[in-house]
Design an enzyme around this catalytic site. Sequence first.
Site, PDB file in Angstrom:
ATOM      1  N   TYR A 103      -2.804  20.353 -23.047  1.00 21.08           N
ATOM      2  CA  TYR A 103      -3.006  19.217 -23.949  1.00 21.08           C
ATOM      3  C   TYR A 103      -2.737  19.631 -25.390  1.00 21.08           C
ATOM      4  O   TYR A 103      -2.010  18.942 -26.125  1.00 21.08           O
ATOM      5  CB  TYR A 103      -4.430  18.689 -23.799  1.00 21.08           C
ATOM      6  CG  TYR A 103      -4.774  17.585 -24.773  1.00 21.08           C
ATOM      7  CD1 TYR A 103      -4.222  16.317 -24.637  1.00 21.08           C
ATOM      8  CD2 TYR A 103      -5.647  17.806 -25.836  1.00 21.08           C
ATOM      9  CE1 TYR A 103      -4.519  15.296 -25.528  1.00 21.08           C
ATOM     10  CE2 TYR A 103      -5.955  16.797 -26.731  1.00 21.08           C
ATOM     11  CZ  TYR A 103      -5.389  15.537 -26.579  1.00 21.08           C
ATOM     12  OH  TYR A 103      -5.692  14.534 -27.466  1.00 21.08           O
ATOM     13  N   SER A 146      -3.919  14.904 -32.700  1.00 23.57           N
ATOM     14  CA  SER A 146      -5.259  15.249 -32.230  1.00 23.57           C
ATOM     15  C   SER A 146      -5.708  16.503 -32.965  1.00 23.57           C
ATOM     16  O   SER A 146      -4.881  17.285 -33.449  1.00 23.57           O
ATOM     17  CB  SER A 146      -5.245  15.522 -30.723  1.00 23.57           C
ATOM     18  OG  SER A 146      -6.446  16.130 -30.293  1.00 23.57           O
TER      19      SER A 146
END
Length: 254
Positions: free
Chosen positions: A165, A152
């Site tokens: 995250y 990501s």
Amino acid sequence: MNTTPAPTSNPAATPPKVVLVTGASSGIGEAVARRLAGEGHQVILTGRRTDRLDAVVAELRRDGRRAEAHVLDVTDRDAFAALVTDVIAARGRLDVLVGNAGVMLLSRLDALLVEEWDRMLDVNVRGLYNGVASVLPHFRERGSGHVVTIASIGAHEVAPTSAIYSATKYAAWALTEGLRLESDPAIRVTTISPGVVESELAEHITDPHAAELMVGYRAAQIPPDAIARSVSFAISQPADVDVNEVIIRPTAQR
């Protein structure tokens, strides 16, 4: 469901590979499975939602593609290893693992959503190294193989609400880079870090503050097939070319 039409042939003329994709019931994983199957590869779609997996596989098979669905919780190491063993027994080999399964449960640290933090660590990190542990012995024995990690943009930056995250995605990046450095050159390793992509990820955010921030942040999105194309590019390179890392995001995301 991703309705992007799959190409009728592999544009890079890559010999067909046996590819296992985790988290393939929707979003990026589904798009990767569709594109690679459309390019002639044998694709094993895995995930927990068997109805979604079966629907995608049925559609691909109607189009003459080679695809199969298997239920898999990536946090279950024994189940992951057993599936890889079964695939190799049935297909003779496994060429590529696309580690895509992930969750994005954003919140500020002071929200103290510790159970959600645990879930992200389990899926985004443990699920990834379970996959590596399952395929690496086979890759080393064969003297070839390719691990593609879908990380990501969160592996490269931290924003308010993204601390845990981003920590999991930094870990995914580090794990994949470590695998690249430790592996024989015949085993290729790629990290792909998407920016904002059309997906269900944001729909699972329970923290109201984080969910509200996502509305503006996700205003510019790219389709999941944009990421699938980068996976296709990475695995289609000749054996002496290793695509180490790709960051791909909307042009409007800065």
